[in-house]
Design an enzyme around this catalytic site. Structure first.
Site, PDB file in Angstrom:
ATOM      1  N   HIS A 156    -114.034  39.676 -25.114  1.00 15.85           N
ATOM      2  CA  HIS A 156    -113.894  41.329 -24.506  1.00 15.85           C
ATOM      3  C   HIS A 156    -111.863  41.760 -23.605  1.00 15.85           C
ATOM      4  CE1 HIS A 156    -118.287  40.854 -24.985  1.00 15.85           C
ATOM      5  NE2 HIS A 156    -117.851  39.947 -24.053  1.00 15.85           N
ATOM      6  N   SER A 286     -85.685  49.794 -29.888  1.00 17.15           N
ATOM      7  CA  SER A 286     -86.069  51.279 -29.577  1.00 17.15           C
ATOM      8  C   SER A 286     -84.748  51.793 -29.775  1.00 17.15           C
ATOM      9  CB  SER A 286     -86.957  50.826 -28.149  1.00 17.15           C
ATOM     10  OG  SER A 286     -86.468  52.939 -28.112  1.00 17.15           O
TER      11      SER A 286
END
Length: 482
Positions: A156, A286
């Site tokens: 999870h 970036s």
């Protein structure tokens, strides 16, 4: 008009390999049609059709590879006759005048279009399978290298029991092995439509051979053998059943799911700074944030995997709506979806080969994350050790529950480090096991049989699956152009 003024699919212009792009190129398509016409003529002559001459066959052999000029002539002819196959029959006949009268004899358009597609699909799998073998081989080496390195497991996406870096890679490998099995099975199941005539009844060929059924069957078998296939589909309409396209694309769609899961795991691990995909020296992460190391390869894999999975629906819907012996609403969509599926799978495999050959592991980050969670996971071991020294399980459980909540508050409310072990060391109740704490907290004691599972899986299951593909395995760097 410049090529820069026209749209071209990024699948071929930007990403896919030359070998895969070549399979679905116009030159290969039209040259394969000529190869089919040649082998039909050879087979018809062998079975006893005297109208086929040696001169015609030799002339066809000399012009199997279509030239740029001939493609342009066929394009102009198609604009007039509105039929791509007949346009190429005419152009092939122009360069092979001795064969002009027997090219396409007894055949329907699907003799060349469908048989050619089946050849392309088999050839495309022959490109994919070696690349998949190398992805598996590289990940298997990675798994063995890191089979003993403990790492925090996640369920999870919440901290769970420890596993190892190598064992986690085995989860990826196992799915890729299933993909390899599915690729091979789909590839080997591909047959040819053969020579079936306009509605699949072989009526035109029965007429050519004056009602001799045995000769018609022999013709079908001979063409298939000449083209290097093991079997022919026994019954067809005008086309081969479009359900076959479902069987061919299903393994690719399933492979896309494997790729997406693996690439997502790597993206999450990159965020955790535990494992990263290769990052080139001059690569820019970036345009604004110079420090970034974006997992662009894995993001590309996820992006294209979704596209690959969606293409299966084209095959399913097309198969479902074919009326009787055929309709033509299958043609346009298959020109798009079949090449797109294999080009996309090819790109995914090239990218995965690049990723799997240069995964970067950061053991110190992994260790730090383990240390932040391990004290909580070790509580059961601590309780058992206290009981072994004569303590009460219930009393120990309460003592450690209180300390665990205190340590959790430090982590969650104060942003501090997990200090549960320090609290245990400072609590007189736990004095009997103070000297045992280091052993109780050794991460390697929390990974179960992960190292043994990894070693057995790679040396048995992976080795066995790849044994017949050893000639394809290499250590070449896979560079990504863009």
């Amino acid at each position: 008009m410049s090529d820069y003024d026209k749209y071209s699919t990024p699948l071929s212009s930007r990403y896919a390999s030359e070998e895969m792009s070549s399979i679905f190129s116009l030159r290969n398509r039209f040259s394969t049609w000529r190869k089919l016409w040649l082998n039909l003529a050879i087979a018809e002559k062998q079975v006893g059709l005297d109208v086929i001459t040696d001169e015609a066959i030799e002339e066809m052999k000399k012009h199997l590879t279509i030239t740029d000029e001939e493609i342009e002539l066929a394009t102009k002819e198609e604009a007039i006759v509105r039929h791509d196959v007949m346009a190429h029959v005419h152009v092939f006949g122009d360069v092979c005048p001795n064969a002009a009268g027997i090219i396409h004899l007894g055949a329907t358009s699907c003799f060349v279009t469908d048989n050619a597609d089946l050849i392309f699909l088999r050839d495309a799998y022959d490109v994919l399978i070696p690349k998949l073998v190398n992805v598996i081989d590289r990940l298997a080496k990675f798994a063995l290298e890191y089979k003993d390195l403990p790492v925090l497991g996640w369920t999870h996406f919440q901290p769970a029991q420890l596993t190892t870096v190598g064992k986690r890679a085995c989860l990826w490998i196992q799915e890729l092995l299933w993909d390899l099995r599915n690729f091979e099975r789909a590839r080997n199941d591909i047959g040819l439509r053969g020579v079936k005539g306009t509605t699949g009844t072989q009526a035109s060929f029965l007429s050519l051979f004056k009602g001799d059924h045995d000769k018609v069957e022999l013709l079908d078998e001979t063409v298939v053998k000449l083209l290097g296939f093991e079997h022919v589909y026994p019954v067809t309409g005008q086309t081969y059943s479009r359900k076959i396209d479902i069987d061919i694309l299903s393994p690719l769609a399933s492979f896309g799911a494997t790729c997406h899961k693996m690439a997502t795991d790597i993206r999450l691990l990159a965020n955790l700074k535990e494992i990263e995909e290769p990052f080139e020296k001059s690569q820019i992460g970036s345009s604004a944030m110079a420090y970034k190391r974006n997992p662009m390869r894995s993001e590309r894999v996820c992006s294209l995997s979704r596209h690959l999975g969606s293409l299966l629906n084209d095959a399913i819907q097309t198969s479902a709506v074919q009326w009787f012996e055929r309709t033509l609403d299958d043609s346009a969509i298959r020109r798009i979806s079949l090449p797109s599926a294999f080009l996309t799978a090819d790109i995914l495999l090239s990218t995965l080969n690049n990723i799997s050959s240069g995964l970067v592991v950061y053991p110190k980050v992994i260790e730090r994350r383990i240390n932040s969670e391990l004290p909580f996971m070790a509580t059961e071991n601590i309780i058992m050790a206290m009981v072994a020294k004569g303590g009460s399980r219930q009393d120990c459980h309460e003592e450690i529950r209180v300390l665990s909540h205190q340590a959790s508050a430090v982590v969650k409310q104060e942003g501090g480090d997990n200090d549960l072990i320090e609290r245990i060391k400072n609590t007189k109740y736990f004095e009997p096991i103070w000297n045992d704490l280091d052993n109780l907290l050794d991460p390697k004691t929390f990974v179960g049989r992960a190292p043994e599972q990894t070693e057995k899986f790679v040396n048995k299951d992976v080795k066995q699956a790849l044994s017949k593909f050893e000639q394809f395995i290499n250590s070449e760097d896979v560079k990504l152009a863009v």
